[in-house]
Design a protein around this motif. Structure first.
Motif, PDB file in Angstrom:
ATOM      1  N   ARG A   6     -34.652  39.845 -16.195  1.00 13.37           N
ATOM      2  CA  ARG A   6     -35.940  39.320 -16.862  1.00 13.37           C
ATOM      3  C   ARG A   6     -36.147  38.825 -17.957  1.00 13.37           C
ATOM      4  NH1 ARG A   6     -38.007  44.184 -16.566  1.00 13.37           N
ATOM      5  NH2 ARG A   6     -37.852  44.465 -18.633  1.00 13.37           N
ATOM      6  N   LYS A   7     -35.062  39.278 -19.131  1.00 16.72           N
ATOM      7  CA  LYS A   7     -34.790  38.442 -20.206  1.00 16.72           C
ATOM      8  C   LYS A   7     -34.366  37.120 -20.149  1.00 16.72           C
ATOM      9  CE  LYS A   7     -32.592  40.505 -23.752  1.00 16.72           C
ATOM     10  NZ  LYS A   7     -31.787  41.301 -24.049  1.00 16.72           N
ATOM     11  N   ASN A   8     -33.499  37.096 -19.084  1.00 17.49           N
ATOM     12  CA  ASN A   8     -32.884  35.726 -18.995  1.00 17.49           C
ATOM     13  C   ASN A   8     -33.817  34.687 -18.335  1.00 17.49           C
ATOM     14  OD1 ASN A   8     -30.116  36.192 -20.157  1.00 17.49           O
ATOM     15  ND2 ASN A   8     -29.474  36.925 -18.119  1.00 17.49           N
ATOM     16  N   GLU A   9     -34.651  35.432 -17.422  1.00 15.93           N
ATOM     17  CA  GLU A   9     -35.855  34.249 -16.781  1.00 15.93           C
ATOM     18  C   GLU A   9     -36.625  34.052 -18.131  1.00 15.93           C
ATOM     19  OE1 GLU A   9     -37.459  35.265 -13.315  1.00 15.93           O
ATOM     20  OE2 GLU A   9     -35.767  35.562 -12.208  1.00 15.93           O
ATOM     21  N   ILE A  10     -37.105  34.788 -18.793  1.00 12.09           N
ATOM     22  CA  ILE A  10     -37.843  34.686 -19.801  1.00 12.09           C
ATOM     23  C   ILE A  10     -37.428  33.412 -20.703  1.00 12.09           C
ATOM     24  CG2 ILE A  10     -39.050  35.643 -22.027  1.00 12.09           C
ATOM     25  CD1 ILE A  10     -39.171  37.977 -20.703  1.00 12.09           C
ATOM     26  N   LEU A  11     -36.090  33.740 -21.054  1.00 13.91           N
ATOM     27  CA  LEU A  11     -35.373  32.605 -21.964  1.00 13.91           C
ATOM     28  C   LEU A  11     -35.529  31.210 -21.289  1.00 13.91           C
ATOM     29  CD1 LEU A  11     -32.287  34.040 -23.370  1.00 13.91           C
ATOM     30  CD2 LEU A  11     -34.058  33.072 -24.696  1.00 13.91           C
ATOM     31  N   SER A  12     -35.427  31.113 -19.882  1.00 17.80           N
ATOM     32  CA  SER A  12     -35.484  29.916 -19.233  1.00 17.80           C
ATOM     33  C   SER A  12     -36.813  29.154 -19.194  1.00 17.80           C
ATOM     34  CB  SER A  12     -35.065  30.374 -17.705  1.00 17.80           C
ATOM     35  OG  SER A  12     -33.741  30.691 -17.610  1.00 17.80           O
ATOM     36  N   ILE A  13     -37.808  30.196 -18.960  1.00 15.67           N
ATOM     37  CA  ILE A  13     -39.242  29.692 -19.162  1.00 15.67           C
ATOM     38  C   ILE A  13     -39.436  29.158 -20.531  1.00 15.67           C
ATOM     39  CG2 ILE A  13     -41.654  30.489 -18.999  1.00 15.67           C
ATOM     40  CD1 ILE A  13     -41.069  32.735 -17.033  1.00 15.67           C
ATOM     41  N   LYS A  73     -30.186  26.501 -15.952  1.00 14.63           N
ATOM     42  CA  LYS A  73     -31.469  26.647 -15.069  1.00 14.63           C
ATOM     43  C   LYS A  73     -32.450  25.861 -15.600  1.00 14.63           C
ATOM     44  CE  LYS A  73     -30.538  31.829 -14.282  1.00 14.63           C
ATOM     45  NZ  LYS A  73     -30.882  33.031 -14.314  1.00 14.63           N
ATOM     46  N   THR A  74     -32.285  25.349 -16.682  1.00 18.27           N
ATOM     47  CA  THR A  74     -33.091  24.347 -17.352  1.00 18.27           C
ATOM     48  C   THR A  74     -33.261  22.921 -16.954  1.00 18.27           C
ATOM     49  OG1 THR A  74     -33.247  25.998 -19.377  1.00 18.27           O
ATOM     50  CG2 THR A  74     -34.276  24.194 -19.689  1.00 18.27           C
ATOM     51  N   ASN A  75     -34.162  22.334 -16.538  1.00 20.37           N
ATOM     52  CA  ASN A  75     -34.192  20.941 -16.573  1.00 20.37           C
ATOM     53  C   ASN A  75     -33.176  20.413 -15.343  1.00 20.37           C
ATOM     54  OD1 ASN A  75     -36.353  20.485 -18.289  1.00 20.37           O
ATOM     55  ND2 ASN A  75     -34.708  20.172 -19.825  1.00 20.37           N
ATOM     56  N   ARG A  76     -32.942  21.196 -14.618  1.00 16.89           N
ATOM     57  CA  ARG A  76     -32.036  21.207 -13.300  1.00 16.89           C
ATOM     58  C   ARG A  76     -32.189  19.767 -12.525  1.00 16.89           C
ATOM     59  NH1 ARG A  76     -28.217  24.572 -11.681  1.00 16.89           N
ATOM     60  NH2 ARG A  76     -28.223  23.762  -9.653  1.00 16.89           N
ATOM     61  N   LYS A  77     -33.351  19.408 -12.086  1.00 15.75           N
ATOM     62  CA  LYS A  77     -33.647  18.244 -11.439  1.00 15.75           C
ATOM     63  C   LYS A  77     -33.332  16.995 -12.183  1.00 15.75           C
ATOM     64  CE  LYS A  77     -37.361  20.234  -8.343  1.00 15.75           C
ATOM     65  NZ  LYS A  77     -38.742  19.666  -8.084  1.00 15.75           N
ATOM     66  N   GLU A  78     -33.798  16.999 -13.632  1.00 15.33           N
ATOM     67  CA  GLU A  78     -33.287  15.901 -14.341  1.00 15.33           C
ATOM     68  C   GLU A  78     -31.793  15.761 -14.426  1.00 15.33           C
ATOM     69  OE1 GLU A  78     -35.489  18.153 -14.902  1.00 15.33           O
ATOM     70  OE2 GLU A  78     -37.521  17.295 -15.482  1.00 15.33           O
ATOM     71  N   LYS A  79     -31.308  17.048 -14.807  1.00 16.22           N
ATOM     72  CA  LYS A  79     -29.854  16.789 -14.933  1.00 16.22           C
ATOM     73  C   LYS A  79     -28.911  16.611 -13.678  1.00 16.22           C
ATOM     74  CE  LYS A  79     -29.939  20.361 -18.720  1.00 16.22           C
ATOM     75  NZ  LYS A  79     -29.592  21.937 -18.846  1.00 16.22           N
ATOM     76  N   GLN A  80     -29.370  16.911 -12.530  1.00 20.55           N
ATOM     77  CA  GLN A  80     -28.816  16.272 -11.308  1.00 20.55           C
ATOM     78  C   GLN A  80     -28.943  14.902 -11.194  1.00 20.55           C
ATOM     79  OE1 GLN A  80     -31.192  19.187  -8.449  1.00 20.55           O
ATOM     80  NE2 GLN A  80     -29.219  20.573  -8.697  1.00 20.55           N
ATOM     81  N   VAL A  81     -30.216  14.320 -11.536  1.00 22.27           N
ATOM     82  CA  VAL A  81     -30.312  12.830 -11.434  1.00 22.27           C
ATOM     83  C   VAL A  81     -29.450  12.291 -12.481  1.00 22.27           C
ATOM     84  CG1 VAL A  81     -32.077  11.101 -11.661  1.00 22.27           C
ATOM     85  CG2 VAL A  81     -32.698  12.964 -10.737  1.00 22.27           C
ATOM     86  N   ILE A  82     -29.163  12.806 -13.533  1.00 25.12           N
ATOM     87  CA  ILE A  82     -28.440  11.938 -14.559  1.00 25.12           C
ATOM     88  C   ILE A  82     -26.963  12.201 -14.001  1.00 25.12           C
ATOM     89  CG2 ILE A  82     -27.332  12.616 -16.827  1.00 25.12           C
ATOM     90  CD1 ILE A  82     -30.010  13.504 -17.586  1.00 25.12           C
ATOM     91  N   ALA A  83     -26.691  13.433 -13.246  1.00 23.24           N
ATOM     92  CA  ALA A  83     -25.142  13.562 -13.023  1.00 23.24           C
ATOM     93  C   ALA A  83     -24.717  12.392 -11.733  1.00 23.24           C
ATOM     94  CB  ALA A  83     -25.033  15.110 -12.343  1.00 23.24           C
ATOM     95  N   LYS A  84     -25.736  12.268 -10.908  1.00 26.04           N
ATOM     96  CA  LYS A  84     -25.321  11.376  -9.837  1.00 26.04           C
ATOM     97  C   LYS A  84     -25.251  10.004 -10.540  1.00 26.04           C
ATOM     98  CE  LYS A  84     -27.995  13.568  -6.255  1.00 26.04           C
ATOM     99  NZ  LYS A  84     -26.881  13.605  -5.341  1.00 26.04           N
ATOM    100  N   LYS A  85     -26.035   9.525 -11.722  1.00 27.01           N
ATOM    101  CA  LYS A  85     -25.778   8.236 -12.301  1.00 27.01           C
ATOM    102  C   LYS A  85     -24.617   8.046 -12.917  1.00 27.01           C
ATOM    103  CE  LYS A  85     -30.828   7.433 -12.930  1.00 27.01           C
ATOM    104  NZ  LYS A  85     -30.913   6.273 -12.284  1.00 27.01           N
ATOM    105  N   VAL A  86     -24.455   9.262 -13.917  1.00 30.17           N
ATOM    106  CA  VAL A  86     -22.960   9.088 -14.328  1.00 30.17           C
ATOM    107  C   VAL A  86     -21.720   9.047 -13.317  1.00 30.17           C
ATOM    108  CG1 VAL A  86     -21.264  10.631 -15.763  1.00 30.17           C
ATOM    109  CG2 VAL A  86     -23.817  10.532 -16.349  1.00 30.17           C
TER     110      VAL A  86
END
Length: 255
Positions: A6-13, A73-86
């Motif tokens: 729960r603490k980890n999820e709160i940190l992610s939020i 767990k944070t900004n995963r969609k954005e990072k996945q797009v960046i990873a494909k571009k790199v």
């Protein structure tokens, strides 16, 4: 759900939203408000949050470094797009250096399709991710292990990096500012990134839009001619000065 989960999820939020409310978290996790307050008190003692009336805000101290498992767990969609571009910038037969970050791990996952590649990395997770892939030679820097980031750092790491010359250094950061440059929260991590840049013909900076305008503890580099910034979005007013410096920008907005 365990309290640590729960603490980890709160940190992610908090990483994404910057603030949380006790009442909303109580409903979300079906626990008492007092339980949530205890969670936030523990996170405050660990330095991650500052309690406010009815909730908490993320502690954006310039030396604060979130655990890797939270950052993944944070900004995963954005990072996945960046990873494909790199990955699209890496050519068969390249020798590259790849630093330790949640974005670098996603880049490594994209690179597994390569048939011939040499990767030098200080990331334990990248080493594991690329292990067993035919055609990809993986070289570990060695060094002292940072538990929070699963990265190898220190003088031994920098010494190993100084013995290689590679085509591209792919690095990440905590903050990018048009005036103050690229910064990080941890000095030893910054030193590894600086060493990678020195050993490479060209530098690719992979940074999602949450890093834009942020300034942290240690200067890593200034974006210069020939550098490539790969992101999901940048402030529009940055485009002209970056272009004048000869920095290439790849973002979702350019598609």
């Amino acid at each position: 759900m365990l309290a640590i989960e729960r603490k980890n999820e709160i940190l992610s939020i908090l990483q994404k939203e910057q603030r949380v409310l006790v009442a909303e978290l109580s409903q979300k996790y079906n626990v008492t408000e007092e339980t949530i307050r205890r969670d936030l008190e523990k996170l405050e003692k660990e330095g991650f949050v500052k309690k406010t009336y009815g909730g908490a805000v993320l502690n954006k101290h310039i030396t604060m470094d979130m655990p890797l498992k939270i950052r993944e767990k944070t900004n995963r969609k954005e990072k996945q797009v960046i990873a494909k571009k790199v990955a699209g910038l890496i050519e068969e037969g390249d020798c590259i250096m790849l630093d330790s970050s949640s974005t670098s791990l996603m880049i490594a996952q994209e690179l597994k399709r390569m048939k011939k590649l040499t990767v030098i990395t200080n990331s334990v997770e990248v080493l594991i991710e690329l292990s067993g892939n035919d055609g990809i030679q993986v070289i570990s820097t060695g060094g002292n292990l940072r538990d929070s980031s699963l990265s190898l750092v220190g003088k031994a790491t920098q010494e190993v990096l100084s013995h290689y010359y590679v085509d591209k250094a792919v690095i990440s950061c905590k903050g990018v500012d048009i005036e103050k440059g690229v910064t990080d929260s941890h000095e030893m991590e910054a030193e590894v990134k600086i060493a990678m840049r020195k050993s490479a013909k060209s530098t690719i900076l992979a940074a999602d839009s949450s890093k834009m305008g942020e300034v942290f503890f240690v200067k890593v580099l200034n974006l210069e001619s020939g550098d490539i910034l790969v992101t999901d979005k940048i402030p529009e007013e940055w485009r002209k000065p970056l272009a004048e410096r000869g920095v290439k920008v790849l973002s979702n907005e350019d598609e």
